[in-house]
Design an enzyme around this catalytic site. Structure first.
Site, PDB file in Angstrom:
ATOM      1  N   GLY A  87      35.604  31.911  39.722  1.00 25.05           N
ATOM      2  CA  GLY A  87      36.902  31.267  39.523  1.00 25.05           C
ATOM      3  C   GLY A  87      38.049  32.264  39.479  1.00 25.05           C
ATOM      4  O   GLY A  87      38.192  33.124  40.338  1.00 25.05           O
ATOM      5  N   GLY A  88      38.881  32.116  38.447  1.00 30.53           N
ATOM      6  CA  GLY A  88      40.054  32.980  38.319  1.00 30.53           C
ATOM      7  C   GLY A  88      39.704  34.452  38.236  1.00 30.53           C
ATOM      8  O   GLY A  88      40.531  35.313  38.567  1.00 30.53           O
ATOM      9  N   GLY A  94      46.487  49.785  74.723  1.00 31.30           N
ATOM     10  CA  GLY A  94      47.225  49.330  73.550  1.00 31.30           C
ATOM     11  C   GLY A  94      46.837  50.108  72.306  1.00 31.30           C
ATOM     12  O   GLY A  94      47.661  50.338  71.414  1.00 31.30           O
ATOM     13  N   ALA A  95      45.581  50.533  72.265  1.00 26.06           N
ATOM     14  CA  ALA A  95      45.116  51.254  71.078  1.00 26.06           C
ATOM     15  C   ALA A  95      45.842  52.596  70.941  1.00 26.06           C
ATOM     16  O   ALA A  95      46.059  53.078  69.830  1.00 26.06           O
ATOM     17  CB  ALA A  95      43.611  51.459  71.151  1.00 26.06           C
TER      18      ALA A  95
HETATM   19  C1  HXC Z   1      33.241  28.914  28.673  1.00 26.83           C
HETATM   20  C2  HXC Z   1      31.504  30.180  29.438  1.00 26.83           C
HETATM   21  C3  HXC Z   1      32.059  30.188  30.727  1.00 26.83           C
HETATM   22  C4  HXC Z   1      33.278  29.515  30.929  1.00 26.83           C
HETATM   23  C5  HXC Z   1      30.238  31.333  30.782  1.00 26.83           C
HETATM   24  N1  HXC Z   1      30.379  30.879  29.508  1.00 26.83           N
HETATM   25  N2  HXC Z   1      31.252  30.908  31.541  1.00 26.83           N
HETATM   26  N3  HXC Z   1      32.095  29.545  28.421  1.00 26.83           N
HETATM   27  N4  HXC Z   1      33.835  28.887  29.874  1.00 26.83           N
HETATM   28  N5  HXC Z   1      33.871  29.494  32.125  1.00 26.83           N
HETATM   29  C6  HXC Z   1      29.484  31.122  28.389  1.00 26.83           C
HETATM   30  C7  HXC Z   1      28.164  30.397  28.561  1.00 26.83           C
HETATM   31  O1  HXC Z   1      28.290  29.084  28.069  1.00 26.83           O
HETATM   32  C8  HXC Z   1      27.238  31.240  27.729  1.00 26.83           C
HETATM   33  O2  HXC Z   1      27.410  30.908  26.388  1.00 26.83           O
HETATM   34  C9  HXC Z   1      27.771  32.637  27.907  1.00 26.83           C
HETATM   35  O3  HXC Z   1      29.117  32.484  28.381  1.00 26.83           O
HETATM   36  C10 HXC Z   1      27.002  33.429  28.953  1.00 26.83           C
HETATM   37  O4  HXC Z   1      26.889  32.653  30.118  1.00 26.83           O
HETATM   38  P1  HXC Z   1      25.500  32.413  30.892  1.00 26.83           P
HETATM   39  O5  HXC Z   1      25.710  31.250  31.791  1.00 26.83           O
HETATM   40  O6  HXC Z   1      24.382  32.358  29.911  1.00 26.83           O
HETATM   41  O7  HXC Z   1      25.369  33.773  31.704  1.00 26.83           O
HETATM   42  P2  HXC Z   1      24.808  33.997  33.188  1.00 26.83           P
HETATM   43  O8  HXC Z   1      23.532  33.263  33.358  1.00 26.83           O
HETATM   44  O9  HXC Z   1      24.811  35.471  33.386  1.00 26.83           O
HETATM   45  O10 HXC Z   1      25.877  33.333  34.178  1.00 26.83           O
HETATM   46  C11 HXC Z   1      27.203  33.808  34.213  1.00 26.83           C
HETATM   47  C12 HXC Z   1      28.064  32.862  35.065  1.00 26.83           C
HETATM   48  C13 HXC Z   1      27.897  31.413  34.562  1.00 26.83           C
HETATM   49  C14 HXC Z   1      27.633  32.960  36.547  1.00 26.83           C
HETATM   50  C15 HXC Z   1      29.511  33.361  34.969  1.00 26.83           C
HETATM   51  O11 HXC Z   1      28.084  31.407  33.150  1.00 26.83           O
HETATM   52  C16 HXC Z   1      28.831  30.467  35.169  1.00 26.83           C
HETATM   53  O12 HXC Z   1      28.624  29.977  36.278  1.00 26.83           O
HETATM   54  N6  HXC Z   1      29.881  30.107  34.407  1.00 26.83           N
HETATM   55  C17 HXC Z   1      30.847  29.117  34.836  1.00 26.83           C
HETATM   56  C18 HXC Z   1      31.692  29.620  35.944  1.00 26.83           C
HETATM   57  C19 HXC Z   1      32.809  28.694  36.282  1.00 26.83           C
HETATM   58  O13 HXC Z   1      32.592  27.685  36.981  1.00 26.83           O
HETATM   59  N7  HXC Z   1      34.007  28.952  35.676  1.00 26.83           N
HETATM   60  C20 HXC Z   1      35.164  28.125  35.833  1.00 26.83           C
HETATM   61  C21 HXC Z   1      35.846  28.514  37.102  1.00 26.83           C
HETATM   62  S1  HXC Z   1      37.303  27.658  37.331  1.00 26.83           S
HETATM   63  P3  HXC Z   1      26.165  30.802  25.356  1.00 26.83           P
HETATM   64  O14 HXC Z   1      26.816  30.522  24.041  1.00 26.83           O
HETATM   65  O15 HXC Z   1      25.311  29.702  25.861  1.00 26.83           O
HETATM   66  O16 HXC Z   1      25.491  32.127  25.456  1.00 26.83           O
HETATM   67  C22 HXC Z   1      38.476  28.793  37.248  1.00 26.83           C
HETATM   68  C23 HXC Z   1      39.802  28.271  37.653  1.00 26.83           C
HETATM   69  C24 HXC Z   1      40.794  29.340  37.822  1.00 26.83           C
HETATM   70  O17 HXC Z   1      38.290  29.883  36.836  1.00 26.83           O
HETATM   71  C25 HXC Z   1      41.835  28.988  38.771  1.00 26.83           C
HETATM   72  C26 HXC Z   1      41.686  29.708  40.044  1.00 26.83           C
HETATM   73  C27 HXC Z   1      42.715  29.400  41.063  1.00 26.83           C
END
Ligand code: HXC
Length: 511
Positions: A170-171, A405-406
């Site tokens: 994401g961000g 051109g290069a």
């Molecule tokens: C809240 C989060 C989180 C999130 C991870 N955690 N991402 N909490 N918000 N976005 C927390 C998990 O719940 C977990 O808590 C701990 O962090 C570790 O994460 P795991 O999943 O156990 O780790 P891992 O298996 O290594 O995976 C990491 C990861 C995955 C690939 C980053 O966590 C993931 O896919 N997270 C979500 C990614 C996502 O979709 N983010 C939103 C994007 S939208 P616990 O307490 O269980 O240990 C965005 C919009 C921005 O960013 C705008 C852009 C234009």
């Protein structure tokens, strides 16, 4: 008084633990350092001044008001020095909510971005984070918007560098994408807009995190990453090395470091670098390493579009940006990837007052449907545009081929090249002899002897540096062994170059 001092010490110790010892241990088990350990390695020992150690999130949704509030809120921010020069740094703390970004977490980063911009110093982000904190919803999205806006305003004013050191989504990939350089750590870091689970749901593709966004993918294929390193320690030490090449802001001159390498050092081996057979490759990197101070070259995008080489070096202790065709890969041809890679590098150097040294051995642009369908015209134009708009000192050395051109694109005299030299082995022409003869003497194609004569005639007339030199397109034909001395003297002469482009709001580079 003693009591409050103890309270401060205790609160600091709590904050230093981030998400707690168990999560720190898990981080280490994955081969990753913690946010604070990373900052410690990046900065000069003991130079880190932390800000906002005690900031906490203010979210009350989804039980966030029930759980523990962790001081720092998933990002460590502050400033310190790298070899004595000020750097602003933030490091995402994966042990706290996966390093995800909340409203307050974003405010810590934007405070730092504002300070870096106001004070004209580079900002480095160490990323290990899962994007927007899902529990905070639009407040987190808004936080990212604030960070992105500052990324854009800082672009071209202060160097912004991102190091990806864990799974990032994401961000936490979009903000790095707007910075000047992205580096990754192999096997422990990933970058994707959406992770493998979402990919499976939306496109039904089965893909691992490594296949989707590992360091090998981004450093080689997508070119999102500028380099990949084996582990956290190597990555951070190389980051220190890069910072030493960069000015602190667009208002500053390039840094100057002591060097033991004489500027008038000659290298006789360069006189035999280019093989007699024009179709035989040679390693352009050898020339770069033999010309720059102490052979110290920091390559950017070393494993992507290897037909062009880009990177930083020093001459006479001062930084230069090097762009060089690489005859060892695809004969050094310009294709879409090489053009984009070099264009971005040229523009970075021009933003930050880093003189450009261009070594040319290029047979032209790569023909074919694959390239044309992929937009070679627009991508090639990017490099042409970048060189043409650049106002930094531009020194060009043609070692062998400079065709079509290069020839024009690669920092030629016509694009305001300041000092354009050619080696005696240079061939500056509209194309190679075979192609040229087959077009202009098409009627003789059945007569092998006639074609051989015409080819020889073309080679003698055009495949040399002298036709261009006679017109002043080449300032001088130089001996290869004196290349370093020539470049150093030219840089010294161009040190106070003044050149401005016409006023405009901003340009419209063919994106
Ligand atoms: C809240 C989060 C989180 C999130 C991870 N955690 N991402 N909490 N918000 N976005 C927390 C998990 O719940 C977990 O808590 C701990 O962090 C570790 O994460 P795991 O999943 O156990 O780790 P891992 O298996 O290594 O995976 C990491 C990861 C995955 C690939 C980053 O966590 C993931 O896919 N997270 C979500 C990614 C996502 O979709 N983010 C939103 C994007 S939208 P616990 O307490 O269980 O240990 C965005 C919009 C921005 O960013 C705008 C852009 C234009």
């Amino acid at each position: 008084m003693k009591h409050v001092l103890e309270i401060l010490e205790q609160r600091r110790q709590e904050a230093a633990l981030g998400g707690g010892q168990a999560r720190i241990d898990a981080q280490h088990k994955r081969g990753k350092l913690t946010a604070r350990e990373r900052i410690e390695l990046l900065l000069d020992h003991g130079s880190f001044e932390e800000f906002d150690t005690f900031v906490q999130h203010r979210c009350t949704d989804f039980g966030m008001d029930q759980g523990a509030k962790i001081p720092g809120d998933g990002v460590v921010t502050g400033w310190g020095t790298v070899n004595g020069r000020t750097i602003y740094v933030f490091a995402k703390d994966f042990t706290v909510f996966g390093g995800s970004l909340s409203e307050t977490h974003a405010a810590k980063i934007t405070k730092l971005q504002d300070m870096a911009l106001k004070n004209g110093a580079p900002i480095i982000g160490l990323f290990d984070a899962g994007g927007a904190r899902i529990q905070e919803g639009v407040a987190a999205l808004g936080g990212y918007g604030e960070v992105f806006q500052r990324n854009v305003l800082s672009s071209g004013v202060i160097p912004q560098i991102s190091m990806i050191m864990g799974p990032c989504a994401g961000g936490d990939v979009y903000s790095p994408a707007m910075t000047d350089f992205i580096f990754m750590v192999k096997d422990t870091s990933y970058m994707f807009v959406t992770g493998p689970d979402v990919v499976k749901t939306v496109t039904n593709e089965n893909v691992t995190a490594e296949e989707l966004g590992g360091a090998s993918v981004h450093a080689t294929k997508s070119s999102v990453a500028d380099r990949a390193y084996d582990n956290d320690v190597e990555a951070l030490l190389q980051l220190r090395r890069l910072v030493d090449f960069l000015p602190s802001s667009n208002r500053d001159d390039v840094p100057e470091w002591p060097t033991f390498d004489e500027t008038d050092r000659v290298d006789m081996s360069l006189d035999t670098l280019v093989p007699d057979n024009p179709n035989k490759p040679y390693d352009m990197k050898e020339l770069i390493l033999k010309v720059v101070d102490e052979g110290d070259f920091f390559e950017i995008q070393d494993v992507h579009a290897k037909n062009i080489i880009t990177g930083f070096a020093r001459i006479d202790g001062r930084s230069v940006g090097i762009v060089a065709n690489q005859p060892m890969v695809l004969a050094g041809v310009l294709d879409s990837d090489a053009s984009r890679k070099a264009a971005r590098f040229v523009r970075f150097c021009d933003c930050f007052n880093i003189p450009l040294i261009t070594f040319v051995d290029v047979p032209g642009f790569l023909p074919g449907t694959a390239q044309e369908y992929g937009g070679l015209i627009k991508h090639g134009a990017k490099l042409l545009y970048a060189y043409a708009e650049a106002t930094v000192p531009k020194i060009t050395i043609i070692t062998r081929k400079a065709f079509g051109g290069a020839y024009v694109v690669m920092a030629s005299k016509h694009l305001r090249g300041d000092v354009n030299y050619a080696w005696p082995s240079a061939q500056i022409a509209v194309m190679g002899a075979k192609g040229a003869v087959e077009i202009i003497f098409r009627q003789d194609l059945g007569d092998a002897q006639k074609i051989a004569e015409r080819t020889k005639e073309y080679e003698d007339r055009f495949l040399s540096p002298f036709v261009a030199a006679e017109r002043g397109y080449i300032d001088e034909v130089i001996m290869p062994h004196g290349t370093r001395r020539r470049i150093a003297r030219a840089l010294a002469a161009l040190r106070h170059k003044v050149l401005e482009n016409p006023w405009k709001k901003h340009d419209n580079i063919p994106l």
